[in-house]
Design a protein around this motif. Structure first.
Motif, PDB file in Angstrom:
ATOM      1  N   LEU A  54       0.840  -1.193   0.000  1.00 32.69           N
ATOM      2  CA  LEU A  54       0.000   0.000   0.000  1.00 32.69           C
ATOM      3  C   LEU A  54       0.877   1.244   0.000  1.00 32.69           C
ATOM      4  N   GLU A  55       1.992   1.194   0.696  1.00 33.74           N
ATOM      5  CA  GLU A  55       2.907   2.338   0.744  1.00 33.74           C
ATOM      6  C   GLU A  55       3.431   2.687  -0.645  1.00 33.74           C
ATOM      7  N   ASN A  75      -1.824  24.682 -17.723  1.00 36.86           N
ATOM      8  CA  ASN A  75      -2.926  24.333 -18.630  1.00 36.86           C
ATOM      9  C   ASN A  75      -2.704  23.013 -19.358  1.00 36.86           C
ATOM     10  N   ILE A  76      -2.135  22.035 -18.644  1.00 38.33           N
ATOM     11  CA  ILE A  76      -1.932  20.700 -19.204  1.00 38.33           C
ATOM     12  C   ILE A  76      -2.753  19.718 -18.378  1.00 38.33           C
ATOM     13  N   TYR A  77      -3.658  19.001 -19.046  1.00 39.07           N
ATOM     14  CA  TYR A  77      -4.475  18.001 -18.375  1.00 39.07           C
ATOM     15  C   TYR A  77      -3.727  16.673 -18.388  1.00 39.07           C
ATOM     16  N   SER A  78      -3.634  16.030 -17.238  1.00 40.26           N
ATOM     17  CA  SER A  78      -2.961  14.735 -17.121  1.00 40.26           C
ATOM     18  C   SER A  78      -3.928  13.692 -16.594  1.00 40.26           C
ATOM     19  N   GLU A  79      -4.069  12.603 -17.325  1.00 43.46           N
ATOM     20  CA  GLU A  79      -4.824  11.450 -16.851  1.00 43.46           C
ATOM     21  C   GLU A  79      -3.797  10.467 -16.294  1.00 43.46           C
ATOM     22  N   CYS A  80      -4.007  10.002 -15.073  1.00 49.20           N
ATOM     23  CA  CYS A  80      -2.991   9.215 -14.371  1.00 49.20           C
ATOM     24  C   CYS A  80      -3.422   7.763 -14.176  1.00 49.20           C
ATOM     25  N   PHE A  81      -2.464   6.866 -14.370  1.00 43.88           N
ATOM     26  CA  PHE A  81      -2.687   5.431 -14.232  1.00 43.88           C
ATOM     27  C   PHE A  81      -1.589   4.810 -13.387  1.00 43.88           C
ATOM     28  N   ILE A  82      -1.980   3.854 -12.564  1.00 43.17           N
ATOM     29  CA  ILE A  82      -1.035   2.937 -11.931  1.00 43.17           C
ATOM     30  C   ILE A  82      -1.435   1.552 -12.415  1.00 43.17           C
ATOM     31  N   VAL A  83      -0.480   0.844 -13.009  1.00 42.65           N
ATOM     32  CA  VAL A  83      -0.723  -0.500 -13.528  1.00 42.65           C
ATOM     33  C   VAL A  83       0.051  -1.479 -12.652  1.00 42.65           C
ATOM     34  N   SER A  91      -7.855  -1.458  -0.098  1.00 44.31           N
ATOM     35  CA  SER A  91      -7.233  -0.224   0.401  1.00 44.31           C
ATOM     36  C   SER A  91      -6.498   0.513  -0.715  1.00 44.31           C
ATOM     37  N   MET A  92      -5.825  -0.234  -1.570  1.00 45.55           N
ATOM     38  CA  MET A  92      -5.125   0.373  -2.708  1.00 45.55           C
ATOM     39  C   MET A  92      -6.127   1.006  -3.670  1.00 45.55           C
ATOM     40  N   LYS A  93      -7.204   0.289  -3.945  1.00 45.29           N
ATOM     41  CA  LYS A  93      -8.242   0.806  -4.851  1.00 45.29           C
ATOM     42  C   LYS A  93      -8.857   2.084  -4.297  1.00 45.29           C
ATOM     43  N   GLN A  94      -9.138   2.084  -2.988  1.00 45.55           N
ATOM     44  CA  GLN A  94      -9.739   3.268  -2.367  1.00 45.55           C
ATOM     45  C   GLN A  94      -8.795   4.465  -2.420  1.00 45.55           C
ATOM     46  N   ALA A  95      -7.518   4.236  -2.117  1.00 49.29           N
ATOM     47  CA  ALA A  95      -6.535   5.323  -2.148  1.00 49.29           C
ATOM     48  C   ALA A  95      -6.447   5.926  -3.551  1.00 49.29           C
ATOM     49  N   ALA A  96      -6.422   5.081  -4.559  1.00 50.20           N
ATOM     50  CA  ALA A  96      -6.340   5.566  -5.939  1.00 50.20           C
ATOM     51  C   ALA A  96      -7.622   6.300  -6.338  1.00 50.20           C
ATOM     52  N   SER A  97      -8.749   5.734  -5.998  1.00 48.78           N
ATOM     53  CA  SER A  97     -10.034   6.357  -6.325  1.00 48.78           C
ATOM     54  C   SER A  97     -10.170   7.728  -5.682  1.00 48.78           C
ATOM     55  N   ASP A  98      -9.780   7.830  -4.416  1.00 51.22           N
ATOM     56  CA  ASP A  98      -9.858   9.111  -3.705  1.00 51.22           C
ATOM     57  C   ASP A  98      -8.989  10.180  -4.359  1.00 51.22           C
ATOM     58  N   ALA A  99      -7.919   9.754  -5.039  1.00 52.23           N
ATOM     59  CA  ALA A  99      -6.988  10.689  -5.679  1.00 52.23           C
ATOM     60  C   ALA A  99      -7.259  10.849  -7.173  1.00 52.23           C
ATOM     61  N   LEU A 103      -6.397   2.853 -11.201  1.00 52.53           N
ATOM     62  CA  LEU A 103      -5.586   1.731 -10.732  1.00 52.53           C
ATOM     63  C   LEU A 103      -6.087   0.476 -11.424  1.00 52.53           C
ATOM     64  N   LEU A 104      -5.247  -0.108 -12.276  1.00 53.58           N
ATOM     65  CA  LEU A 104      -5.642  -1.265 -13.071  1.00 53.58           C
ATOM     66  C   LEU A 104      -4.597  -2.363 -12.973  1.00 53.58           C
ATOM     67  N   THR A 105      -5.053  -3.608 -13.058  1.00 47.20           N
ATOM     68  CA  THR A 105      -4.106  -4.704 -13.218  1.00 47.20           C
ATOM     69  C   THR A 105      -3.586  -4.647 -14.656  1.00 47.20           C
ATOM     70  N   TYR A 106      -2.501  -5.335 -14.903  1.00 49.37           N
ATOM     71  CA  TYR A 106      -1.954  -5.378 -16.264  1.00 49.37           C
ATOM     72  C   TYR A 106      -2.982  -5.953 -17.235  1.00 49.37           C
TER      73      TYR A 106
END
Length: 146
Positions: A54-55, A75-83, A91-99, A103-106
């Motif tokens: 989780l850290e 003025n740059i829009y960034s869409e962020c992913f953690i794979v 807990s990982m899903k919640q942390a990512a969703s809140d931010a 967060l996706l599996t490969y």
């Protein structure tokens, strides 16, 4: 598979999803695993990890949010992913969703390019090409001959 090999696979898939190069790059003095530039004011930023902590997810979220905030100021829009190489915990899903980080599996990430499971499910239920009986419209049940 080493972490570097995993990152390379994720970059390869990202290049296919967005039809543009995905490269590792320094942004705001921080190296990201992948960035896809979709124009002067839009980009995809990707972190890929095999670490099941989780850290680590929280560290990647903080890195992505810092880069995204700086981009917003320019003025740059960034869409962020953690794979991830693993199935994330709740807990990982919640942390990512809140931010507001995806967060996706490969496997999930790859399916953004080509969802084989969905294709296969549809493919076996419908006539396709010459693999059906032209007189009745039903699927050809004869075995495939090589």
């Amino acid at each position: 598979m080493t972490p570097d090999e995993f990152e390379e696979r994720v970059r390869d898939v990202a290049s296919k999803i967005w039809n543009s190069d995905c490269v590792s790059e320094l942004l705001n003095g921080v190296r990201v695993d992948g960035i896809v530039r979709l124009g002067a004011d839009r980009r995809i930023i990707i972190e890929a990890t095999k670490q099941k902590s989780l850290e680590k997810i929280r560290t990647d979220i903080a890195k992505l949010n810092s880069i995204r905030s700086t981009g917003f100021g320019n003025n740059i829009y960034s869409e962020c992913f953690i794979v991830t190489y693993f199935v994330p915990t709740d807990s990982m899903k919640q942390a990512a969703s809140d931010a507001n980080v995806n967060l996706l599996t490969y496997k999930q990430f790859k399916s953004k390019y080509f969802d084989f499971t969905r294709y296969h499910d549809k493919r076996i239920k419908k006539p396709f090409g010459s693999a059906f009986n032209h007189q009745t419209g039903s699927l050809d049940s004869r075995p495939y001959i090589c």
